[in-house]
Design an enzyme around this catalytic site. Sequence first.
Site, PDB file in Angstrom:
ATOM      1  N   GLU A 128       0.844  -1.210   0.000  1.00 19.49           N
ATOM      2  CA  GLU A 128       0.000   0.000   0.000  1.00 19.49           C
ATOM      3  C   GLU A 128       0.875   1.255   0.000  1.00 19.49           C
ATOM      4  O   GLU A 128       0.589   2.233  -0.707  1.00 19.49           O
ATOM      5  CB  GLU A 128      -0.933  -0.002   1.220  1.00 19.49           C
ATOM      6  CG  GLU A 128      -1.836   1.225   1.238  1.00 19.49           C
ATOM      7  CD  GLU A 128      -2.712   1.306   2.477  1.00 19.49           C
ATOM      8  OE1 GLU A 128      -3.143   0.253   2.995  1.00 19.49           O
ATOM      9  OE2 GLU A 128      -2.973   2.437   2.932  1.00 19.49           O
ATOM     10  N   CYS A 196      -8.604   2.963   8.259  1.00 22.11           N
ATOM     11  CA  CYS A 196      -9.960   2.699   7.779  1.00 22.11           C
ATOM     12  C   CYS A 196     -10.861   2.193   8.905  1.00 22.11           C
ATOM     13  O   CYS A 196     -10.393   1.762   9.963  1.00 22.11           O
ATOM     14  CB  CYS A 196      -9.923   1.718   6.615  1.00 22.11           C
ATOM     15  SG  CYS A 196      -9.670   0.031   7.144  1.00 22.11           S
ATOM     16  N   ASN A 226      -2.751  -5.248   9.288  1.00 19.66           N
ATOM     17  CA  ASN A 226      -3.792  -5.000  10.300  1.00 19.66           C
ATOM     18  C   ASN A 226      -3.844  -6.110  11.335  1.00 19.66           C
ATOM     19  O   ASN A 226      -4.121  -5.863  12.503  1.00 19.66           O
ATOM     20  CB  ASN A 226      -5.142  -4.734   9.621  1.00 19.66           C
ATOM     21  CG  ASN A 226      -5.849  -5.997   9.200  1.00 19.66           C
ATOM     22  OD1 ASN A 226      -6.608  -6.577   9.948  1.00 19.66           O
ATOM     23  ND2 ASN A 226      -5.579  -6.446   7.969  1.00 19.66           N
TER      24      ASN A 226
HETATM   25  S1  SF4 Z   1      -8.439  -3.030   5.675  1.00 20.70           S
HETATM   26 FE1  SF4 Z   1     -10.048  -3.481   4.197  1.00 20.70          FE
HETATM   27  S2  SF4 Z   1     -11.482  -1.720   4.215  1.00 20.70           S
HETATM   28 FE2  SF4 Z   1      -9.555  -1.132   5.226  1.00 20.70          FE
HETATM   29  S3  SF4 Z   1      -8.397  -0.146   3.557  1.00 20.70           S
HETATM   30 FE3  SF4 Z   1      -7.715  -2.307   3.679  1.00 20.70          FE
HETATM   31  S4  SF4 Z   1      -9.012  -3.376   2.205  1.00 20.70           S
HETATM   32 FE4  SF4 Z   1      -9.975  -1.380   2.599  1.00 20.70          FE
END
Ligand code: SF4
Length: 322
Positions: A128, A196, A226
């Site tokens: 990203e 997010c 995450n």
């Molecule tokens: S975690 Fe999921 S909702 Fe959040 S930016 Fe990444 S792909 Fe999009």
Amino acid sequence: MTKRVLLAAPRGYCAGVDRAVRIVERALEACGPPVYVRKEIVHNRHVVAELGGRGAVFVDSVDDIPEGSVCVFSAHGVSPEVRRRAARRRLRVIDATCPLVTKVHNEAKRFARAGRALVLVGHRGHEEIEGTSGEAPEVTHVISTVDEVERLPLRRDEPVAYLTQTTLSVDDTLEVVEALRARFRDIVGPRKDDICYATQNRQVAVKAIARECDVVLVVGALNSSNSNRMVEVARRQGVPAYLVPEPAALCPEWLEGAETVGVSSGASAPEVLVAGLLARLAELGYEDVHTRTVTTEDVSFSLPPRLREDRPAELTGVRPAG
Ligand code: SF4
């Protein structure tokens, strides 16, 4: 000792991951295999293997894809340079970039056009961050810690904008943003940060269960940003916490003396892996499962128009990029 499991909610797939996986499935239906996917569509080997079995071919670079083929960009987004290279190879591109990542790209373009230096808070090397910094590479500085703020090669009065990766720790990011605001006089950014909704909700939920648990298990891939942040959030509550890429990775020693085991899963982990982990926990005596819901989510993202099931006539119209 009464053994029990506290299951966090929300957990697992976010709207961006769900959309990305559906895009590959729909592309396979519409265009037939092989469908090439640049990088892992989402950071989960189980998902990648499953789609691979149906004809998706995962590659590191668009240069590895035969000219004219169907190519899906992963949920993490790509830089303009990758788009240009795909166009040169006349790839038929389907973009599975999460709309919330695209929003950060748009902010980067807007701030760079306004003549600001960009400070991108995130992890170097993450896809990203590579994609977002590619929007304005000549003015972008990537940092991840408060210490790096002072080392930025920028004047105090320089016009600066900050952006953040979508999957960071909410608490750590707040500290970095505060340090940036303290250092630069003319600094702008998103209203709070770009983390997010799914990342935030999963961190709040894991923090809530961690307070009642002796150990926390987070189902997620080793390279899932995450999921790693969720483990850190639980540990900050003073609880041992482990990332569990698949049910077989659970070490029974982690549970020694534990009465309450917390379970959650990262945004790219399919629920089938959570079910597998709960089955293993049940074998070890943790059969009593309680769900703790901190909030509910109703976010969903539509498929690109050409892949929507209500538009069958356009299915073959995936055109060369550019
Ligand atoms: S975690 Fe999921 S909702 Fe959040 S930016 Fe990444 S792909 Fe999009």
